[in-house]
Design a protein around this motif. Structure first.
Motif, short mmCIF file in Angstrom:
data_model
loop_
_atom_site.label_atom_id
_atom_site.label_comp_id
_atom_site.label_asym_id
_atom_site.label_seq_id
_atom_site.Cartn_x
_atom_site.Cartn_y
_atom_site.Cartn_z
N LEU A 172 0.89 -1.14 0.01
CA LEU A 172 -0.21 -0.09 0.10
C LEU A 172 0.92 1.18 0.06
O LEU A 172 0.57 2.22 -0.74
CB LEU A 172 -0.91 -0.01 1.34
CG LEU A 172 -2.32 0.03 0.75
CD1 LEU A 172 -2.70 0.96 -0.06
CD2 LEU A 172 -2.85 -1.29 0.48
N ALA A 173 2.02 1.28 0.58
CA ALA A 173 2.85 2.46 0.46
C ALA A 173 3.40 2.65 -0.78
O ALA A 173 3.76 3.78 -1.16
CB ALA A 173 3.77 2.10 1.70
N ARG A 174 3.75 1.56 -1.39
CA ARG A 174 4.11 1.60 -2.91
C ARG A 174 3.24 2.19 -3.67
O ARG A 174 3.57 2.96 -4.83
CB ARG A 174 4.68 0.13 -3.48
CG ARG A 174 5.98 -0.12 -2.58
CD ARG A 174 6.74 -1.50 -3.24
NE ARG A 174 5.72 -2.61 -3.13
CZ ARG A 174 5.81 -3.42 -2.39
NH1 ARG A 174 6.51 -3.25 -1.34
NH2 ARG A 174 5.06 -4.57 -2.54
N VAL A 175 1.89 1.86 -3.44
CA VAL A 175 0.73 2.30 -4.23
C VAL A 175 0.78 3.87 -4.10
O VAL A 175 0.61 4.52 -5.13
CB VAL A 175 -0.81 1.64 -3.89
CG1 VAL A 175 -1.70 2.57 -4.57
CG2 VAL A 175 -0.60 0.20 -4.36
N MET A 176 0.80 4.27 -2.88
CA MET A 176 0.82 5.72 -2.50
C MET A 176 2.09 6.48 -3.12
O MET A 176 1.90 7.42 -3.69
CB MET A 176 0.74 5.95 -1.16
CG MET A 176 -0.48 5.20 -0.22
SD MET A 176 -0.82 5.75 1.14
CE MET A 176 -1.56 7.27 1.23
N ARG A 177 3.03 5.74 -2.96
CA ARG A 177 4.50 6.27 -3.69
C ARG A 177 4.32 6.60 -4.85
O ARG A 177 4.79 7.66 -5.54
CB ARG A 177 5.53 5.29 -3.43
CG ARG A 177 7.06 5.86 -3.97
CD ARG A 177 7.85 4.38 -4.20
NE ARG A 177 7.21 3.67 -4.98
CZ ARG A 177 7.86 2.16 -5.14
NH1 ARG A 177 8.68 2.01 -4.49
NH2 ARG A 177 7.26 1.29 -5.96
N ASP A 178 3.77 5.65 -5.69
CA ASP A 178 3.49 5.92 -7.18
C ASP A 178 2.20 6.57 -7.74
O ASP A 178 2.11 6.83 -8.88
CB ASP A 178 3.40 4.49 -7.89
CG ASP A 178 4.79 3.74 -7.57
OD1 ASP A 178 5.69 4.10 -7.22
OD2 ASP A 178 4.63 2.41 -7.59
N THR A 179 1.55 7.07 -6.78
CA THR A 179 0.32 7.88 -7.17
C THR A 179 0.28 9.30 -7.19
O THR A 179 0.68 9.62 -6.02
CB THR A 179 -0.98 7.29 -6.22
OG1 THR A 179 -1.28 5.71 -6.44
CG2 THR A 179 -2.16 7.94 -6.72
N PRO A 180 0.11 10.04 -8.25
CA PRO A 180 0.08 11.54 -8.12
C PRO A 180 -0.86 11.89 -7.08
O PRO A 180 -1.85 11.65 -6.94
CB PRO A 180 -0.23 11.87 -9.46
CG PRO A 180 0.00 10.68 -10.42
CD PRO A 180 -0.33 9.66 -9.54
N ALA A 181 -0.18 12.92 -6.45
CA ALA A 181 -1.18 13.58 -5.32
C ALA A 181 -0.46 14.94 -4.82
O ALA A 181 0.83 15.19 -4.93
CB ALA A 181 -1.23 12.74 -3.93
N ASP A 182 -1.48 15.91 -4.43
CA ASP A 182 -1.06 17.05 -3.98
C ASP A 182 -0.77 17.13 -2.40
O ASP A 182 -0.25 17.86 -1.88
CB ASP A 182 -1.93 18.26 -4.31
CG ASP A 182 -1.98 18.33 -6.04
OD1 ASP A 182 -0.70 18.52 -6.64
OD2 ASP A 182 -3.03 17.98 -6.48
N LEU A 183 -1.69 16.38 -1.75
CA LEU A 183 -1.87 16.37 -0.24
C LEU A 183 -1.94 14.70 -0.01
O LEU A 183 -2.74 14.18 -0.69
CB LEU A 183 -3.18 16.93 0.25
CG LEU A 183 -3.72 18.26 -0.67
CD1 LEU A 183 -5.21 18.43 -0.33
CD2 LEU A 183 -2.90 19.17 -0.59
N ILE A 184 -1.38 14.45 0.96
CA ILE A 184 -1.44 13.09 1.37
C ILE A 184 -1.69 12.78 2.97
O ILE A 184 -1.22 13.34 3.90
CB ILE A 184 0.07 12.27 1.22
CG1 ILE A 184 0.24 12.32 -0.39
CG2 ILE A 184 0.13 10.91 1.47
CD1 ILE A 184 1.53 11.55 -0.60
N SER A 185 -2.83 11.74 3.41
CA SER A 185 -2.84 11.13 4.84
C SER A 185 -3.08 10.06 4.94
O SER A 185 -3.33 9.13 3.87
CB SER A 185 -4.13 11.96 5.31
OG SER A 185 -5.25 11.72 4.48
#
Length: 385
Positions: free
Chosen positions: A213-226
């Motif tokens: 799941l961390a890798r998915v978040m790493r690879d997903t474009p985002a301006d804000l993350i929680s």
């Protein structure tokens, strides 16, 4: 009526769109994760399009969305059906409950499943005769969906949003358990109130600090993350304190590999009385179950934390210490979940099943998150002050 081309740009909030025999199935996790890393629970949850919506511009006065849903049903327990919510030019314009679709019935005692087939759902929406408008059709947060067709009495075209993208990961509470409608889950309440685009990685029973799941978040474009962690680790009894803390550090390290300076928020659990001072595992209350009600209990021993067993109180302290230890990251922030829903709120708006917030509490949590965290100038949007 004109049948619209179901191009991917019509769908926001999904990671992938899978063609099926019936139509298009939105997924919230990429295929390689679904095939290698996801267990059966996560496989069910990621296919429920929580936070996913069709967004288009049209001058039509009528639109019709044809869906085929698959829902999880628990034998002996009544569960609310999903709905499609309509938003026109940013204003809610109705919620359409679903009645068709397949049901995957699960026996909680034996684990056996049976599949009952059902019909298609057609959600017909009346639109104002005022020229062009932007229409959002929010898909059910709690049922798998195949989009069969979208028809209207005038052409439709995709309406991509230019709002900042908020990438959020959490448990069933973030997924939307016990919320009444797809726009009523707390992350959607927060996103709409704050004017950001939600990419919801809230998965029932599955916020377990998984590396993939961390890798998915790493690879997903985002301006804000929680990232909201804790309750699933406790009610699965999945870790001890010694393993939990470095695993959270590793999770954050991986996210930072793809988002080195993106505002990042670590959120601890909201109040949940059964697990505040009692470790897991959690279980369905058999007494309530005999009466046809779904309630949850903690099966650990109250106060048993000496060997590193985790409670919500322990988790909150651990997550706060993780952020403190990473003080060299000026873009990392911590939010105590009790600031979103604390013991006083539980007195006024108790958890209906002793684990998940009800609709009013979802609205409260979403409003607080938007006003404290997602506001311009807040922790995740400091550059907009």
């Amino acid at each position: 009526m004109i049948t619209a081309s179901l191009v991917p740009d019509l769908v926001l909030g999904a990671v992938e769109i899978e063609p099926t025999e019936r139509g298009l199935r939105p997924h919230r996790l990429p295929r390689h994760v679904r095939e290698r890393d996801a267990d059966p629970q996560l496989t069910l949850m990621e296919a429920q399009p929580s936070g996913v919506r069709l967004r288009f511009v049209t001058s039509a006065t009528v639109a019709a969305l044809e869906l085929h849903t698959t829902r999880v049903a628990y034998r002996g327990f009544a569960r609310p059906r999903g709905a499609v919510d309509v938003v026109i030019d940013g204003v809610p314009a109705g919620s359409h409950g679903l009645s068709g679709g397949d049901a995957l019935e699960l026996d909680l005692q034996t684990g056996a499943t049976t599949l009952a087939s059902g019909a298609l759902d057609i959600v017909e929406v009346s639109l104002p005769a005022t020229g062009e408008k932007t229409v959002e059709l929010w898909l059910p947060h709690n049922e798998q969906v195949d989009i069969v067709s979208l028809r209207a009495d005038a052409p439709v075209r995709p309406a991509p949003s230019t709002d900042p993208v908020w990438l959020h990961h959490g448990s069933s509470i973030s997924h939307g358990s016990n919320a009444a409608t797809p726009t009523g889950i707390w992350p959607v309440v927060a996103a709409r109130r704050a004017g950001v685009q939600l990419q919801n990685l809230g998965f029932g029973g599955s916020a377990l600090v998984d590396p993939f799941l961390a890798r998915v978040m790493r690879d997903t474009p985002a301006d804000l993350i929680s990232v909201k962690l804790g309750i699933n680790v406790v009610n699965l009894d999945g870790m001890r304190l010694r393993t939990f803390v470095p695993t959270v550090h590793g999770f954050l390290d991986t996210v930072r590999d793809g988002h080195p300076e993106t505002p990042l928020l670590l959120v601890s659990p909201i109040f949940c009385g059964i697990h505040e001072n009692t470790p897991g595992p959690g279980a369905v209350d058999p007494v309530a179950g005999a009466a046809g009600e779904t309630r949850f209990i903690a099966t650990g021993t109250p106060g048993d934390t000496a060997a590193g067993r985790l409670t919500l109180e322990v988790i909150r302290g651990a997550l706060e210490s993780v952020v403190a230890a990473r003080s060299d990251d000026p873009h990392l922030h911590y939010l105590d979940g009790l600031d979103l829903y604390g013991p006083e709120d539980a007195e006024d708006l108790p958890l209906p099943d002793d684990l998940h917030p009800g609709p009013e509490a979802h609205a409260l949590i979403g409003a607080r998150f938007a006003d404290r965290i997602l506001r311009p100038g807040g922790p995740l949007r400091p550059q907009e002050a």
